[in-house]
Design a protein around this motif. Sequence first.
Motif, PDB file in Angstrom:
ATOM      1  N   GLY A 168       0.806  -1.236  -0.079  1.00 43.84           N
ATOM      2  CA  GLY A 168      -0.174   0.012  -0.087  1.00 43.84           C
ATOM      3  C   GLY A 168       0.943   1.185   0.034  1.00 43.84           C
ATOM      4  N   GLY A 169       1.930   1.121   0.532  1.00 44.52           N
ATOM      5  CA  GLY A 169       2.922   2.294   0.548  1.00 44.52           C
ATOM      6  C   GLY A 169       3.540   2.685  -0.862  1.00 44.52           C
ATOM      7  N   GLN A 170       3.765   1.444  -1.587  1.00 47.09           N
ATOM      8  CA  GLN A 170       4.180   1.741  -3.143  1.00 47.09           C
ATOM      9  C   GLN A 170       2.936   2.349  -3.815  1.00 47.09           C
ATOM     10  N   LEU A 171       1.626   2.001  -3.428  1.00 47.97           N
ATOM     11  CA  LEU A 171       0.576   2.594  -4.142  1.00 47.97           C
ATOM     12  C   LEU A 171       0.239   3.916  -3.998  1.00 47.97           C
ATOM     13  N   VAL A 172       0.506   4.326  -2.681  1.00 47.28           N
ATOM     14  CA  VAL A 172       0.068   5.770  -2.208  1.00 47.28           C
ATOM     15  C   VAL A 172       1.385   6.565  -2.802  1.00 47.28           C
ATOM     16  N   LEU A 173       2.751   6.126  -2.850  1.00 45.91           N
ATOM     17  CA  LEU A 173       3.568   7.104  -3.738  1.00 45.91           C
ATOM     18  C   LEU A 173       3.333   7.040  -5.129  1.00 45.91           C
ATOM     19  N   TRP A 174       3.044   6.080  -5.636  1.00 46.28           N
ATOM     20  CA  TRP A 174       2.644   6.003  -7.127  1.00 46.28           C
ATOM     21  C   TRP A 174       1.595   6.787  -7.235  1.00 46.28           C
ATOM     22  N   LEU A 225       4.440   3.885   4.929  1.00 41.20           N
ATOM     23  CA  LEU A 225       4.897   2.998   6.070  1.00 41.20           C
ATOM     24  C   LEU A 225       5.509   1.946   5.529  1.00 41.20           C
ATOM     25  N   ALA A 226       7.109   1.717   5.659  1.00 43.48           N
ATOM     26  CA  ALA A 226       7.771   0.380   5.136  1.00 43.48           C
ATOM     27  C   ALA A 226       7.172  -0.018   3.780  1.00 43.48           C
ATOM     28  N   PRO A 227       7.127   1.143   2.936  1.00 46.46           N
ATOM     29  CA  PRO A 227       6.702   0.805   1.411  1.00 46.46           C
ATOM     30  C   PRO A 227       7.703   0.052   0.627  1.00 46.46           C
ATOM     31  N   VAL A 228       7.151  -0.666  -0.448  1.00 44.94           N
ATOM     32  CA  VAL A 228       8.079  -1.201  -1.112  1.00 44.94           C
ATOM     33  C   VAL A 228       8.238  -0.386  -2.144  1.00 44.94           C
ATOM     34  N   ALA A 229       9.082   0.679  -2.075  1.00 49.10           N
ATOM     35  CA  ALA A 229       9.158   1.814  -2.720  1.00 49.10           C
ATOM     36  C   ALA A 229      10.257   1.749  -4.162  1.00 49.10           C
ATOM     37  N   ASP A 230      10.920   0.486  -4.181  1.00 51.02           N
ATOM     38  CA  ASP A 230      11.668   0.303  -5.293  1.00 51.02           C
ATOM     39  C   ASP A 230      11.435  -0.879  -5.557  1.00 51.02           C
ATOM     40  N   LEU A 231      10.648  -1.032  -6.691  1.00 50.16           N
ATOM     41  CA  LEU A 231      10.372  -2.636  -7.166  1.00 50.16           C
ATOM     42  C   LEU A 231      11.381  -3.327  -7.426  1.00 50.16           C
ATOM     43  N   LEU A 232      12.264  -2.686  -8.350  1.00 44.96           N
ATOM     44  CA  LEU A 232      13.314  -3.340  -8.997  1.00 44.96           C
ATOM     45  C   LEU A 232      14.414  -4.095  -8.063  1.00 44.96           C
ATOM     46  N   MET A 233      14.609  -3.344  -6.961  1.00 47.20           N
ATOM     47  CA  MET A 233      15.272  -3.723  -5.694  1.00 47.20           C
ATOM     48  C   MET A 233      14.666  -5.094  -5.016  1.00 47.20           C
ATOM     49  N   ARG A 253       8.306  -2.539 -14.800  1.00 48.62           N
ATOM     50  CA  ARG A 253       7.439  -1.705 -14.796  1.00 48.62           C
ATOM     51  C   ARG A 253       7.756  -0.244 -14.105  1.00 48.62           C
ATOM     52  N   ASN A 254       8.648   0.412 -14.723  1.00 48.80           N
ATOM     53  CA  ASN A 254       9.222   1.795 -14.148  1.00 48.80           C
ATOM     54  C   ASN A 254       7.759   2.709 -13.945  1.00 48.80           C
ATOM     55  N   ASP A 255       6.765   2.549 -14.659  1.00 50.37           N
ATOM     56  CA  ASP A 255       5.837   3.481 -14.507  1.00 50.37           C
ATOM     57  C   ASP A 255       5.009   3.355 -13.239  1.00 50.37           C
ATOM     58  N   LEU A 256       5.093   2.150 -12.559  1.00 53.18           N
ATOM     59  CA  LEU A 256       4.788   1.913 -11.325  1.00 53.18           C
ATOM     60  C   LEU A 256       5.836   1.967 -10.098  1.00 53.18           C
ATOM     61  N   ASP A 257       6.794   2.258 -10.288  1.00 51.68           N
ATOM     62  CA  ASP A 257       7.924   2.024  -9.441  1.00 51.68           C
ATOM     63  C   ASP A 257       8.268   3.477  -9.080  1.00 51.68           C
ATOM     64  N   PRO A 258       7.833   3.722  -7.521  1.00 48.25           N
ATOM     65  CA  PRO A 258       8.305   5.001  -6.928  1.00 48.25           C
ATOM     66  C   PRO A 258       9.556   5.501  -6.930  1.00 48.25           C
ATOM     67  N   VAL A 259      10.524   4.746  -7.032  1.00 46.53           N
ATOM     68  CA  VAL A 259      11.842   5.057  -7.265  1.00 46.53           C
ATOM     69  C   VAL A 259      12.128   5.927  -8.398  1.00 46.53           C
ATOM     70  N   HIS A 260      11.424   5.601  -9.522  1.00 45.01           N
ATOM     71  CA  HIS A 260      11.742   6.189 -10.922  1.00 45.01           C
ATOM     72  C   HIS A 260      10.561   7.120 -11.242  1.00 45.01           C
ATOM     73  N   SER A 313      16.913   3.385  -0.832  1.00 46.45           N
ATOM     74  CA  SER A 313      17.079   3.646  -2.186  1.00 46.45           C
ATOM     75  C   SER A 313      16.060   4.669  -2.668  1.00 46.45           C
ATOM     76  N   TYR A 314      14.872   4.871  -2.212  1.00 46.18           N
ATOM     77  CA  TYR A 314      13.652   5.844  -2.434  1.00 46.18           C
ATOM     78  C   TYR A 314      14.315   6.886  -1.972  1.00 46.18           C
ATOM     79  N   PHE A 315      14.671   7.073  -0.796  1.00 46.69           N
ATOM     80  CA  PHE A 315      15.159   8.478  -0.237  1.00 46.69           C
ATOM     81  C   PHE A 315      16.324   9.125  -1.265  1.00 46.69           C
ATOM     82  N   THR A 316      17.281   8.186  -1.518  1.00 40.94           N
ATOM     83  CA  THR A 316      18.246   8.466  -2.438  1.00 40.94           C
ATOM     84  C   THR A 316      18.029   9.240  -3.905  1.00 40.94           C
ATOM     85  N   ALA A 317      16.781   8.824  -4.407  1.00 38.46           N
ATOM     86  CA  ALA A 317      16.328   9.108  -5.382  1.00 38.46           C
ATOM     87  C   ALA A 317      15.325  10.396  -5.159  1.00 38.46           C
TER      88      ALA A 317
END
Length: 243
Positions: free
Chosen positions: A116-122, A138-146, A166-173, A199-203
Amino acid sequence: MSEDRSVLSREARDPDEELRYGDHPDQVIDYWHAKEYRPLVVYVHGGFWRPEYDRMHARPLGEALSDLGWPVLSLEYRREPGDPDVTTSDIRTALDSLPGLVDVHAGYVLVGHSAGGQLVLWAAATLNPVRLRGVIALAPVADLLMADRMGLDDGAVQDFIGSGVRNDLDPVHLPPSIAPVSVIHGTADTRVPITITESYFTAHPTARFIRVEGAGHYELIDPLTDAWHDLTAELTRLTGHQT
C-alpha cells in the motif's frame, strides 16, 4: 527475530459506514467517522498485492485513528496477480470518487503500508489528487526493482506486475510528489528491509525519512506499539491537529 503479526488478526470495531466506488465486490471503502472536523486519513493496506490480504487487517488502525479524532477511509482494491493496472485503476477511481462520497473540503492525508505504501507513492507522483495534504508511506515497497532482486515474499513483485519491469509503477523511478512525502520505516523490518526506503530516499531526497529503531514491519500499523506514535506524530504535523 520473527515479526509480530498479531495486529493482522486482532478484533476491532466495525467501520461506521461502508462506501462503494464501483460494482466489483472489492471496490469498497471502510469509513470510520470522527467527532472532530479534521482532514481525512485515506488508508491503503498492504499484503504484497496478493488476493488473500484484504482491508480487514487494517481495522485496528482505522478504529484507533478514529478514536484519536481523525476520520478514516480504508480503501479496498482489486488484487489480481499479473494485472497491476487493475489495482492502480481502482486506486485512481477511489480517489476520484471521494468528493462524491464524503466531505473532503479539509483535505486528506494518503497513508499506505508495505505494498500500500508503493500504491500511495505512485498515486501521489502520477495523479496529483485534489486536496491531498501529504503522503505517509509506512515500510513501503518503494523500489520495485530492488524488491524483485531481493525476492521479497517469494517473488511478490513479479507476481504483481506479471513479468519484466514496470518503471511507470515504481516509486523510485517516478517524479517527486507535489504534496509532501514522509516515509517511516523500522530498522528491524525483515519483510521489507529498510534498504528499500533508503533507495527511494536517494532518488527523492526532499522526502522526510523517519527511521524507527528496532521496529519491525507490522509495528508501524499496530496501535499497541511504540512505533505507532511515529505515525500519529506525522499525521499531527501534516494536519495541524493534536491527538
